[in-house]
Design an enzyme around this catalytic site. Structure first.
Site, PDB file in Angstrom:
ATOM      1  N   LYS A 168       0.608  -1.062  -0.081  1.00 47.96           N
ATOM      2  CA  LYS A 168      -0.230   0.179   0.342  1.00 47.96           C
ATOM      3  C   LYS A 168       0.866   1.108   0.197  1.00 47.96           C
ATOM      4  O   LYS A 168       1.852   1.082   0.480  1.00 47.96           O
ATOM      5  CB  LYS A 168      -0.825   0.233   0.957  1.00 47.96           C
ATOM      6  CG  LYS A 168      -0.411   0.285   2.764  1.00 47.96           C
ATOM      7  CD  LYS A 168      -0.660   0.770   3.717  1.00 47.96           C
ATOM      8  CE  LYS A 168      -1.717   1.770   3.361  1.00 47.96           C
ATOM      9  NZ  LYS A 168      -0.243   2.485   5.156  1.00 47.96           N
ATOM     10  N   ASP A 197      -2.804  -5.882   3.053  1.00 51.64           N
ATOM     11  CA  ASP A 197      -3.343  -4.933   3.559  1.00 51.64           C
ATOM     12  C   ASP A 197      -2.860  -5.108   4.766  1.00 51.64           C
ATOM     13  O   ASP A 197      -3.381  -6.658   5.312  1.00 51.64           O
ATOM     14  CB  ASP A 197      -4.884  -5.199   3.870  1.00 51.64           C
ATOM     15  CG  ASP A 197      -5.068  -4.093   4.471  1.00 51.64           C
ATOM     16  OD1 ASP A 197      -4.728  -3.602   5.464  1.00 51.64           O
ATOM     17  OD2 ASP A 197      -5.410  -2.610   4.151  1.00 51.64           O
ATOM     18  N   HIS A 198      -1.601  -5.089   5.772  1.00 51.12           N
ATOM     19  CA  HIS A 198      -1.308  -5.973   7.262  1.00 51.12           C
ATOM     20  C   HIS A 198      -2.630  -6.773   8.004  1.00 51.12           C
ATOM     21  O   HIS A 198      -1.667  -7.095   8.376  1.00 51.12           O
ATOM     22  CB  HIS A 198       0.199  -5.780   7.363  1.00 51.12           C
ATOM     23  CG  HIS A 198      -0.052  -4.514   8.347  1.00 51.12           C
ATOM     24  ND1 HIS A 198      -0.074  -2.900   7.889  1.00 51.12           N
ATOM     25  CD2 HIS A 198       0.202  -4.241   9.273  1.00 51.12           C
ATOM     26  CE1 HIS A 198      -0.426  -2.428   9.292  1.00 51.12           C
ATOM     27  NE2 HIS A 198      -0.147  -3.255  10.105  1.00 51.12           N
ATOM     28  N   LYS A 202      -3.697  -9.833  10.327  1.00 50.02           N
ATOM     29  CA  LYS A 202      -3.851 -10.268  11.617  1.00 50.02           C
ATOM     30  C   LYS A 202      -4.683 -11.053  12.261  1.00 50.02           C
ATOM     31  O   LYS A 202      -5.710 -11.752  11.889  1.00 50.02           O
ATOM     32  CB  LYS A 202      -3.828  -8.508  12.553  1.00 50.02           C
ATOM     33  CG  LYS A 202      -3.551  -7.495  12.431  1.00 50.02           C
ATOM     34  CD  LYS A 202      -3.928  -5.859  13.085  1.00 50.02           C
ATOM     35  CE  LYS A 202      -2.895  -5.537  12.483  1.00 50.02           C
ATOM     36  NZ  LYS A 202      -1.646  -5.282  13.535  1.00 50.02           N
ATOM     37  N   ASP A 255      -3.918   6.889   4.066  1.00 48.90           N
ATOM     38  CA  ASP A 255      -3.061   6.038   4.947  1.00 48.90           C
ATOM     39  C   ASP A 255      -3.574   4.628   5.809  1.00 48.90           C
ATOM     40  O   ASP A 255      -3.219   3.718   6.215  1.00 48.90           O
ATOM     41  CB  ASP A 255      -2.092   6.829   6.177  1.00 48.90           C
ATOM     42  CG  ASP A 255      -0.628   6.117   6.325  1.00 48.90           C
ATOM     43  OD1 ASP A 255      -0.718   5.262   5.889  1.00 48.90           O
ATOM     44  OD2 ASP A 255      -0.899   5.362   7.696  1.00 48.90           O
ATOM     45  N   HIS A 260      -7.081  -0.373   6.019  1.00 50.93           N
ATOM     46  CA  HIS A 260      -7.488  -0.938   7.014  1.00 50.93           C
ATOM     47  C   HIS A 260      -8.516  -0.547   7.447  1.00 50.93           C
ATOM     48  O   HIS A 260      -9.503  -1.497   8.280  1.00 50.93           O
ATOM     49  CB  HIS A 260      -6.347  -0.515   8.510  1.00 50.93           C
ATOM     50  CG  HIS A 260      -4.923  -0.519   7.663  1.00 50.93           C
ATOM     51  ND1 HIS A 260      -4.150  -1.364   6.529  1.00 50.93           N
ATOM     52  CD2 HIS A 260      -3.511   0.835   8.217  1.00 50.93           C
ATOM     53  CE1 HIS A 260      -2.970  -1.071   6.476  1.00 50.93           C
ATOM     54  NE2 HIS A 260      -2.446   0.387   7.403  1.00 50.93           N
ATOM     55  N   LYS A 360      -3.640   9.610  14.936  1.00 47.92           N
ATOM     56  CA  LYS A 360      -1.859   9.583  15.457  1.00 47.92           C
ATOM     57  C   LYS A 360      -1.626  10.167  16.627  1.00 47.92           C
ATOM     58  O   LYS A 360      -2.129  10.857  16.503  1.00 47.92           O
ATOM     59  CB  LYS A 360      -0.644   9.876  14.049  1.00 47.92           C
ATOM     60  CG  LYS A 360      -0.493   8.483  13.350  1.00 47.92           C
ATOM     61  CD  LYS A 360       0.528   8.098  12.673  1.00 47.92           C
ATOM     62  CE  LYS A 360       0.427   7.952  11.224  1.00 47.92           C
ATOM     63  NZ  LYS A 360       0.196   6.745  11.820  1.00 47.92           N
TER      64      LYS A 360
HETATM   65  P1  NDP Z   1      11.540   3.508   1.648  1.00 51.17           P
HETATM   66  O1  NDP Z   1      11.202   5.138   2.035  1.00 51.17           O
HETATM   67  O2  NDP Z   1      12.254   3.284   3.521  1.00 51.17           O
HETATM   68  O3  NDP Z   1      11.833   3.417   0.090  1.00 51.17           O
HETATM   69  C1  NDP Z   1      12.539   1.599   0.215  1.00 51.17           C
HETATM   70  C2  NDP Z   1      13.305   1.665  -0.352  1.00 51.17           C
HETATM   71  O4  NDP Z   1      13.148   1.816  -2.114  1.00 51.17           O
HETATM   72  C3  NDP Z   1      14.295   2.378  -0.149  1.00 51.17           C
HETATM   73  O5  NDP Z   1      15.258   1.918   0.338  1.00 51.17           O
HETATM   74  C4  NDP Z   1      15.370   2.818  -2.085  1.00 51.17           C
HETATM   75  O6  NDP Z   1      15.796   1.668  -2.086  1.00 51.17           O
HETATM   76  C5  NDP Z   1      14.011   2.277  -2.732  1.00 51.17           C
HETATM   77  N1  NDP Z   1      13.611   4.320  -2.435  1.00 51.17           N
HETATM   78  C6  NDP Z   1      12.952   5.110  -1.820  1.00 51.17           C
HETATM   79  N2  NDP Z   1      12.751   6.439  -2.656  1.00 51.17           N
HETATM   80  C7  NDP Z   1      12.709   6.166  -4.210  1.00 51.17           C
HETATM   81  C8  NDP Z   1      12.677   6.378  -5.535  1.00 51.17           C
HETATM   82  N3  NDP Z   1      11.899   8.360  -5.268  1.00 51.17           N
HETATM   83  N4  NDP Z   1      12.292   6.076  -6.422  1.00 51.17           N
HETATM   84  C9  NDP Z   1      13.094   4.681  -6.476  1.00 51.17           C
HETATM   85  N5  NDP Z   1      13.008   3.834  -5.549  1.00 51.17           N
HETATM   86  C10 NDP Z   1      13.543   4.946  -4.309  1.00 51.17           C
HETATM   87  O7  NDP Z   1      10.015   3.022   2.005  1.00 51.17           O
HETATM   88  P2  NDP Z   1       9.768   1.922   2.937  1.00 51.17           P
HETATM   89  O8  NDP Z   1      10.556   0.841   3.224  1.00 51.17           O
HETATM   90  O9  NDP Z   1       8.989   2.827   4.350  1.00 51.17           O
HETATM   91  O10 NDP Z   1       8.355   1.539   2.511  1.00 51.17           O
HETATM   92  C11 NDP Z   1       8.103   0.540   1.145  1.00 51.17           C
HETATM   93  C12 NDP Z   1       6.378   0.389   1.207  1.00 51.17           C
HETATM   94  O11 NDP Z   1       5.912  -0.115   1.539  1.00 51.17           O
HETATM   95  C13 NDP Z   1       5.414   2.045   0.943  1.00 51.17           C
HETATM   96  O12 NDP Z   1       4.835   1.754  -0.290  1.00 51.17           O
HETATM   97  C14 NDP Z   1       5.257   2.209   2.109  1.00 51.17           C
HETATM   98  O13 NDP Z   1       4.375   2.680   1.755  1.00 51.17           O
HETATM   99  C15 NDP Z   1       5.169   1.186   1.780  1.00 51.17           C
HETATM  100  N6  NDP Z   1       4.872   0.337   3.727  1.00 51.17           N
HETATM  101  C16 NDP Z   1       5.497   0.532   4.608  1.00 51.17           C
HETATM  102  C17 NDP Z   1       5.280   0.514   6.084  1.00 51.17           C
HETATM  103  C18 NDP Z   1       6.352   1.290   6.595  1.00 51.17           C
HETATM  104  O14 NDP Z   1       6.287   0.823   7.765  1.00 51.17           O
HETATM  105  N7  NDP Z   1       7.539   1.164   6.685  1.00 51.17           N
HETATM  106  C19 NDP Z   1       3.803   0.922   5.871  1.00 51.17           C
HETATM  107  C20 NDP Z   1       3.069   0.338   5.388  1.00 51.17           C
HETATM  108  C21 NDP Z   1       3.357   0.096   3.973  1.00 51.17           C
HETATM  109  P3  NDP Z   1      17.581   2.333  -3.317  1.00 51.17           P
HETATM  110  O15 NDP Z   1      17.328   4.228  -3.256  1.00 51.17           O
HETATM  111  O16 NDP Z   1      18.594   1.604  -3.040  1.00 51.17           O
HETATM  112  O17 NDP Z   1      17.115   2.244  -4.353  1.00 51.17           O
HETATM  113  C1  BG6 Z   2       0.369   1.476   8.056  1.00 54.96           C
HETATM  114  C2  BG6 Z   2       0.223   3.024   7.897  1.00 54.96           C
HETATM  115  O1  BG6 Z   2      -0.186   0.824   7.345  1.00 54.96           O
HETATM  116  O2  BG6 Z   2       0.086   1.077   9.176  1.00 54.96           O
HETATM  117  C3  BG6 Z   2       0.738   3.532   9.353  1.00 54.96           C
HETATM  118  O3  BG6 Z   2       0.981   3.307   7.157  1.00 54.96           O
HETATM  119  C4  BG6 Z   2       0.391   3.128  10.564  1.00 54.96           C
HETATM  120  O4  BG6 Z   2       0.842   5.054   9.021  1.00 54.96           O
HETATM  121  C5  BG6 Z   2       0.077   1.178  10.563  1.00 54.96           C
HETATM  122  O5  BG6 Z   2       1.110   3.402  11.852  1.00 54.96           O
HETATM  123  C6  BG6 Z   2      -0.550   0.970  11.696  1.00 54.96           C
HETATM  124  O6  BG6 Z   2      -0.039  -0.561  11.909  1.00 54.96           O
HETATM  125  P1  BG6 Z   2      -0.518  -1.632  13.156  1.00 54.96           P
HETATM  126  O7  BG6 Z   2       0.193  -2.449  12.789  1.00 54.96           O
HETATM  127  O8  BG6 Z   2       0.669  -0.509  14.265  1.00 54.96           O
HETATM  128  O9  BG6 Z   2      -1.609  -0.996  13.548  1.00 54.96           O
END
Ligand code: NDP
Ligand code: BG6
Length: 521
Positions: A168, A197-198, A202, A255, A260, A360
């Site tokens: 997502k 969708d995590h 659950k 978000d 969710h 939040k």
């Molecule tokens: P990050 O911002 O950490 O990005 C993941 C990786 O993608 C980076 O390490 C980078 O690797 C690459 N990246 C970052 N920006 C760009 C860009 N503009 N263009 C291309 N590559 C890019 O994201 P997250 O790991 O936090 O999230 C990844 C996905 O998971 C997203 O869609 C997010 O919405 C979703 N998500 C994340 C959650 C979380 O808790 N983090 C929870 C739920 C969903 P590199 O530069 O090495 O290529």
């Molecule tokens: C993610 C949202 O999908 O769910 C976050 O992007 C949020 O903003 C998270 O904090 C909440 O997940 P959980 O499992 O902690 O309720």
């Protein structure tokens, strides 16, 4: 208490066929925090096939060994006490890293050669689970590169399947979700696409259907004749953490609500499916989303409250307001809280309000669904001198302290008649012991097994956006209207209280969170 007397119908699951998990965005936060720890736990439980491998793909330059070291550190951080055990070398030997650009055909051709060589060295088929854990802007280009280099159809060159797991947010509105669906379906058939969708991973969310349809007790009452209203609360104590730039473009509606909360709502509201087959279950969920009463512009002001947290205190620590968070615009008008009222326009739910809220930096971390039953008639015990009495409430505690509580009236022992509400409580930890498994474990395993029940189908995602998009447009048009604020560590803005109180009701979380005193709880 032991849960063992129950009739157990265990649907045994096969172990997945040998496969390679390719994580795009492997250098990122989600991979480190959730995905790789989940893979490691599955490995340790013996739930992965002997010949599985993980290939991390990202633009950052890294060797296989450097990636292994990153993973080891992530496990240390996110699975405290469980990482770097004796089986670490075995796990590490299955980890590989491939540097590449997400839109570079040559990089994908090299990835393909690497995957084929890996499969050949393990005498395994070319089964590949592609996981898009990058920012959403590159979801479509990656899917296109996978298709263009022939990786989405491995059967044409070697035995095996290819599936796509996609994170997502899935689009920003209905039009962009449709466009993304079209892009990824150009590369993968719908039954190969796993929109994650995590919340669906659950245990407590999966139990909603079991509670409703494996018991004779609740379903006859689960309708407008007996239910006064339903509340869904998803409250978080955390702020935006390191995700300010992403969150500031999203807000709580995109978000949390679009995904969710919509899943929780549809699981509570749906009709009984006639099988647990993935399409049957999901078709029933879609019907709920399509039956949501549209919220035209004129209704948004009275049925929906958006707000943003200001500075305050959480768990005794001062915390900054949203606009002072890193990566957030100092004049941001993004909502960190939303509460709204909606109706499911069908025969089961006619006239029953569903109140949903999420935010939040609230007073407690609690996700709970409250089914508030109608009061008994105002005679006998619900009249003077005994009444008024609190109505029955069934509360599904999704997290934390996972469980189910039922509030009903009892006579306090003694002379005379004194009636009090009592809460009968079922707790997962007490009944089954231990912590429930992490959602990502279950979902990764299901995707490897090809079971899409707990993933969002394209029409489901579009139905959720169809409901929310007009609301988002209204909010965007009203962007210069004052956005209420709430103190970090509180239960949200007074406007959200006023919204539900105008209907003669109150927000309730049934189980009092430990540190909370006062009305909530
Ligand atoms: P990050 O911002 O950490 O990005 C993941 C990786 O993608 C980076 O390490 C980078 O690797 C690459 N990246 C970052 N920006 C760009 C860009 N503009 N263009 C291309 N590559 C890019 O994201 P997250 O790991 O936090 O999230 C990844 C996905 O998971 C997203 O869609 C997010 O919405 C979703 N998500 C994340 C959650 C979380 O808790 N983090 C929870 C739920 C969903 P590199 O530069 O090495 O290529
Ligand atoms: C993610 C949202 O999908 O769910 C976050 O992007 C949020 O903003 C998270 O904090 C909440 O997940 P959980 O499992 O902690 O309720």
């Amino acid at each position: 208490m032991v849960a063992g007397n129950a009739q157990e119908a265990v649907v045994r699951r096969d172990s997945p066929e040998p496969f390679t998990l390719v994580i795009f965005g492997a250098s990122g936060d989600l991979a480190a925090r959730k995905l790789l720890p989940a893979v490691y736990r599955l490995f340790r439980q013996g739930l992965l096939p002997e010949q599985f491998a993980v290939v991390g793909f990202a633009r950052t330059a890294m060797t296989d060994d450097a990636f292994r070291e990153e993973v080891r550190q992530a496990l240390d951080r996110f699975t405290p006490g469980k990482a770097a055990a004796a089986d670490w070398p075995q796990f590490a030997s299955r980890l590989f890293y491939h540097r590449g650009d997400y839109s570079d055909a040559a990089g994908f051709a090299a990835l393909r050669a690497r995957l084929e060589a890996l499969a050949a060295s393990r005498h395994a088929p070319c089964n590949t689970l592609f996981y898009l854990a990058t920012p959403p802007t590159v979801f479509a280009p990656i899917a296109e590169q996978i298709r263009a280099c022939g990786l989405s159809a491995p059967g044409e060159r070697c035995d095996g399947w290819a599936r796509l797991v996609i994170e997502k947010p899935f689009g920003r509105d209905l039009a962009s979700a449709r466009a993304l669906n079209a892009h990824i379906r150009n590369a993968f058939a719908e039954d190969r696409i796993f929109r994650i969708d995590h919340y669906l991973g659950k245990e407590t969310v999966q139990n909603i259907l079991v509670l409703r349809f494996a018991n004779a007790l609740f379903e006859p009452l689960w309708n407008h004749k007996y239910v006064d209203h339903v509340q869904i609360t998803v409250a978080e104590t955390v702020g935006v953490e390191q995700r300010g730039p992403y969150y500031d473009q999203a807000g709580a509606l995109r978000d949390m609500v679009q995904n969710h909360l919509m899943h929780l709502l549809s699981l509570v509201g749906m009709e009984a499916p006639n099988s647990v087959d993935s399409d049957t279950v999901r078709s029933e969920k879609v019907k709920v989303l399509k039956a949501l009463r549209p919220m035209p512009r004129a209704c948004v002001a009275s049925n929906l409250v958006r707000a943003q947290y200001g500075a305050g205190e959480v768990a005794g620590q001062p915390v900054p307001g949203y606009r002072a968070e890193p990566g957030v615009a100092p004049d941001s008008i993004t909502e960190t809280y939303v509460a709204f009222k909606t109706f499911i326009e069908n025969w089961r739910w006619a006239g029953v309000p569903f109140y949903l809220r999420t935010g939040k930096r609230l007073a407690a971390r609690v996700t709970e669904i409250g089914i508030h039953f109608k009061p008994v008639p105002q005679v006998l015990f619900n009249a003077a001198p005994f009444g008024p009495m609190a109505p029955n409430v069934l509360a599904l505690r999704i997290q934390p302290n996972e469980g189910i509580s039922l509030q009903f009236q009892v006579k306090r022992p003694g002379a005379g008649v004194r009636i009090e509400p009592f809460r009968m409580d079922f707790g997962y930890a007490a009944a089954f012991g231990g912590e429930p498994p992490e959602a990502y474990e279950r979902l990764l395993l299901d995707a490897a097994l090809g079971d899409s029940t707990l993933f969002t189908r394209s029409d489901e995602v579009e139905a959720a956006w169809a409901f929310l998009t007009p609301i988002l447009y209204t909010c965007a048009e009203d962007q210069f209207a004052a956005l209420p604020t709430y103190r970090a560590g509180s239960w949200g803005p007074k406007e959200a209280d006023a919204m539900i109180e105008a209907d003669g009701r109150q927000w309730t979380v049934f189980k009092r969170p430990a540190a909370r005193k006062g009305r909530e709880g």
